[in-house]
Design a protein around this motif. Structure first.
Motif, PDB file in Angstrom:
ATOM      1  N   ILE A  69       0.856  -1.188   0.000  1.00  0.00           N
ATOM      2  CA  ILE A  69       0.000   0.000   0.000  1.00  0.00           C
ATOM      3  C   ILE A  69       0.893   1.239   0.000  1.00  0.00           C
ATOM      4  CG2 ILE A  69      -1.773   1.277   1.262  1.00  0.00           C
ATOM      5  CD1 ILE A  69      -2.838  -1.418   0.348  1.00  0.00           C
ATOM      6  N   LYS A 109      -3.898   1.247   8.960  1.00  0.00           N
ATOM      7  CA  LYS A 109      -2.701   0.537   8.499  1.00  0.00           C
ATOM      8  C   LYS A 109      -2.718  -0.917   8.968  1.00  0.00           C
ATOM      9  CE  LYS A 109       2.340   1.104   8.736  1.00  0.00           C
ATOM     10  NZ  LYS A 109       3.415   1.956   9.227  1.00  0.00           N
ATOM     11  N   ALA A 122      -2.596  -7.033   2.854  1.00  0.00           N
ATOM     12  CA  ALA A 122      -1.498  -6.235   2.300  1.00  0.00           C
ATOM     13  C   ALA A 122      -0.171  -6.766   2.849  1.00  0.00           C
ATOM     14  CB  ALA A 122      -1.665  -4.761   2.674  1.00  0.00           C
ATOM     15  N   TYR A 152       3.142  -1.517   3.881  1.00  0.00           N
ATOM     16  CA  TYR A 152       2.445  -0.234   3.847  1.00  0.00           C
ATOM     17  C   TYR A 152       3.486   0.871   3.970  1.00  0.00           C
ATOM     18  CZ  TYR A 152      -1.418   3.027   5.034  1.00  0.00           C
ATOM     19  OH  TYR A 152      -2.338   4.048   5.029  1.00  0.00           O
ATOM     20  N   THR A 158       3.876   5.226   3.683  1.00  0.00           N
ATOM     21  CA  THR A 158       3.056   6.442   3.588  1.00  0.00           C
ATOM     22  C   THR A 158       3.700   7.476   2.666  1.00  0.00           C
ATOM     23  OG1 THR A 158       4.101   7.213   5.626  1.00  0.00           O
ATOM     24  CG2 THR A 158       1.944   6.210   5.838  1.00  0.00           C
ATOM     25  N   ASP A 192       7.426  -3.148  10.365  1.00  0.00           N
ATOM     26  CA  ASP A 192       6.247  -3.253   9.498  1.00  0.00           C
ATOM     27  C   ASP A 192       5.993  -4.691   9.062  1.00  0.00           C
ATOM     28  OD1 ASP A 192       5.588  -0.641   9.641  1.00  0.00           O
ATOM     29  OD2 ASP A 192       6.058  -0.124   7.581  1.00  0.00           O
TER      30      ASP A 192
END
Length: 219
Positions: free
Chosen positions: A75, A85, A93, A96, A98, A174
């Motif tokens: 993402i 998230k 997903a 991610y 940003t 993450d």
């Protein structure tokens, strides 16, 4: 054959920048500007990885995500809400990042995903005398079993899947967040310290090294 990345983003500027940067690295890049168009393209082709914006015309990124099967999805969104998230990571997903993002970090995340995909068919990862089995969740050094916590196992698995690459702390956090939501930036250092100590106790060798100010890699 060049790995194929599909960029699904209605922002022409960001799409052009991504296509140029990824093509320069040898990737084949295709584009979709709406969720509906992406769904149509995905029915005819299967890229190796998808970069997905959330705020799309037609079908939104959140609506499109569950329809993408068997392909890692990163993402790429301006939405930074942590609940959003976590929900997306739990919905399938792979990662991610940003907006605005650093292109070098995005490329590193892409490499991690593509490399991880190569290992999905093999249950056993091997690095020197170290073996990790993703099915049985067992780790051995020279045949000696090493007992690891869930977080330590997730960190070691990620590093062994990318043995030549320095993995940044943010990528580690993450990538393991779905499996180990208790791991934070503060506790990560302690988890890795414990992991290194356990591996070293087996044969006196260091299997993980810290790259100052960046992250960690296999030694």
């Amino acid at each position: 054959m060049n790995e194929h990345i599909m960029v699904i983003d209605d922002d022409i500027h960001i799409g052009n920048m991504l296509e140029e940067a990824l093509s320069r690295d040898g990737y084949k890049v295709s584009r979709a500007y709406s969720g509906t168009e992406a769904l149509m393209l995905l029915s005819a082709q299967k890229p190796d990885l998808v970069l997905l914006d959330l705020m799309l015309p037609g079908l939104s990124g959140e609506e499109l995500l569950p329809k993408i099967e068997g392909i890692p999805v990163i993402i790429v969104s301006a939405k930074i809400d942590i609940d959003n998230k976590v929900e997306l990571l739990l919905s399938g997903a792979a990662d991610y990042i940003t907006k605005p993002f650093d292109i070098k970090e995005l490329k590193a995340r892409i490499k991690v995903q593509l490399r991880s995909r190569q290992f999905t068919s093999s249950a056993e990862l091997v690095y020197k005398e170290l073996k990790l089995n993703t099915d049985t969740h067992s780790v051995t050094v020279n045949g000696e079993a090493i007992r690891l916590t869930r977080t330590e196992f997730a960190i070691l698995k990620l590093l062994m899947m990318n043995p030549d690459q320095v993995i940044t702390k943010s990528i580690i956090l993450d990538r393991i967040s779905a499996d180990t939501p208790d791991c934070t930036e503060t506790s990560l250092k302690q988890h890795i310290s414990n992991l290194r100590r356990k591996l070293r106790s087996a044969d006196g060798k260091d299997y993980i090294e810290a790259v100052w100010g960046i992250g960690f890699k296999m030694a």
